[in-house]
Design an enzyme around this catalytic site. Structure first.
Site, PDB file in Angstrom:
ATOM      1  N   LYS A   1       0.851  -1.191   0.000  1.00 13.74           N
ATOM      2  CA  LYS A   1       0.000   0.000   0.000  1.00 13.74           C
ATOM      3  C   LYS A   1       0.883   1.236   0.000  1.00 13.74           C
ATOM      4  CE  LYS A   1      -3.606   2.491   2.432  1.00 13.74           C
ATOM      5  NZ  LYS A   1      -4.664   2.464   3.449  1.00 13.74           N
TER       6      LYS A   1
ATOM      7  N   ARG B   1     -11.061   9.798   1.439  1.00 11.57           N
ATOM      8  CA  ARG B   1     -10.997  10.507   2.721  1.00 11.57           C
ATOM      9  C   ARG B   1     -12.175  11.466   2.849  1.00 11.57           C
ATOM     10  NH1 ARG B   1      -4.388  11.182   2.702  1.00 11.57           N
ATOM     11  NH2 ARG B   1      -3.971   8.948   2.702  1.00 11.57           N
TER      12      ARG B   1
ATOM     13  N   LYS C   1       0.709  10.242   5.494  1.00  5.64           N
ATOM     14  CA  LYS C   1       0.869   8.857   5.945  1.00  5.64           C
ATOM     15  C   LYS C   1       2.202   8.251   5.474  1.00  5.64           C
ATOM     16  CE  LYS C   1      -4.114   8.133   6.471  1.00  5.64           C
ATOM     17  NZ  LYS C   1      -5.257   7.189   6.374  1.00  5.64           N
TER      18      LYS C   1
ATOM     19  N   LYS D   1      -2.113  -1.496  -3.866  1.00  6.38           N
ATOM     20  CA  LYS D   1      -3.004  -0.342  -3.804  1.00  6.38           C
ATOM     21  C   LYS D   1      -2.188   0.941  -3.829  1.00  6.38           C
ATOM     22  CE  LYS D   1      -6.069   1.893  -0.575  1.00  6.38           C
ATOM     23  NZ  LYS D   1      -6.497   2.004   0.780  1.00  6.38           N
TER      24      LYS D   1
END
Ligand SMILES: NCc1[nH]cc(CCC(=O)O)c1CC(=O)O
Length: 332
Positions: A203, A213, A226, A257
């Site tokens: 990811k 989001r 992140k 992803k």
């Protein structure tokens, strides 16, 4: 690798096998079927928050009843799995995230509601603290740091609550280290030995998650980014190591992803490990395609092409917001 033998022209005319739809179908190397689809849905507990998500035209936040209807639709269309994402009350989000393992949080209520109406539909979940975290991160934040081991403990509690609610397939999307082994061991000892794990293994820290989001109400909340836990989009070797690690810790299936900009990773993962490999065609990819289609800039064929190409890249299936549309089209 096979070595193609090409007779010189005109013995070889590659166009011979492209001449008619039936010949093209005979030599199609991969196909897209409804079995390849996982449908992500958003379920809200906030009265009045249901309805279309502006940055994801055509995708709605659902009430619990709406989730039941979606599950019935999925079952009727033959979509094998639905993946539930909670949109939880903003005022109940905390820094300690305890609602993440509340048996009656909106995610767990949705699991039970869906199982009630469609017991054979596979219910997948998301494991990460962001839907219940005051600062929008997937992990517990103390003094600006996302704490790994404390987060894993919280994720284990979250996973057990989801398994208790009836989830079939858990999707850890948090990217903490050591979570797959911890989840697997906890599930085994809690009597959930048949609950499977689809690890969000590779990811990436991506800008393509923006509309998601918005959908889960995390956009205004996320403090920082992140990048200290999700993989740098530049890093293919690191992504492969993530997948190797997660498989070694007991992941049943693995995911790459986002999807479309990462097809090289999909191919590498499938070739290297031969494990059940999925891609997530994420919210930003959906927004790009659907936005362009709705504006008349692309045809609907772009949707099918994008999904077929995941199959060509080695994916067994795709999480896609297009799932119901595609399944309906394939039914005809
Ligand atoms: N646990 C977070 C999570 N789970 C799935 C997505 C993104 C899905 C999408 O964009 O469609 C995200 C967003 C993020 O990591 O910030």
């Amino acid at each position: 690798m096979t070595t193609p033998i090409i007779a010189p022209f005109p013995a070889t005319r590659l166009r011979r096998l492209r001449r008619t739809p039936s010949i093209r179908a005979m030599v199609s190397e991969v196909n897209l079927t409804t079995d390849n689809l996982i449908w992500p849905i958003f379920v809200t507990e906030i009265a009045g928050a249901e309805g279309e998500i502006p940055s994801m035209p055509g995708v709605e936040r659902l009430t619990l009843d709406g989730a039941k209807r979606a599950a019935e639709r999925a079952a009727q269309l033959g979509i094998p799995a639905i993946c539930i994402f909670p949109h939880s009350d903003q005022d109940l989000k905390t820094e300690t995230c305890e609602r993440a393992w509340d048996p009656d949080n909106i995610g767990n209520l949705a699991i039970r509601a869906v199982k009630e109406v469609a017991p054979d539909l596979t219910v997948m979940t998301d494991i990460a603290l962001d839907p219940y975290n005051a600062n929008g991160h997937d992990g517990i934040v103390v003094d600006g740091e996302i704490l790994n081991d404390e987060t894993v403990e919280a994720l284990v509690k979250m996973a057990l609550a989801q398994a208790d609610a009836g989830a079939d397939l858990l999707g850890p999307s948090d990217m903490m280290d050591g979570r797959i082994a911890a989840l697997r061991m906890a599930l085994e000892s809690a009597g959930h030995k048949n609950v499977a794990i689809l690890s969000y293994a590779a990811k990436f820290a991506s800008a393509f998650y923006g509309p998601f989001r918005d959908a889960v109400g995390a956009s205004g909340r996320l403090v920082g980014d992140k990048k200290t836990y999700q993989v740098n989009p530049a890093n293919r070797d690191e992504a492969i190591r993530c997948v190797a690690r997660d498989l070694a810790e007991g992941a049943d299936m693995v995911m790459v992803k986002p999807g479309m900009p990462y097809l090289d990773i999909c191919r590498a993962v499938k070739d290297q490990f031969g494990a059940p490999t999925f891609a997530y065609q994420v919210s930003g990819e959906y927004a790009m395609l659907e936005g362009a289609i709705r504006n008349g800039w692309l045809s609907r064929d772009a949707m099918f092409e994008s999904l077929l190409c995941f199959r060509r890249a080695g994916c067994d299936g795709v999480l896609t917001y297009f799932a119901p549309l595609v399944a309906e089209a394939l039914e005809k």
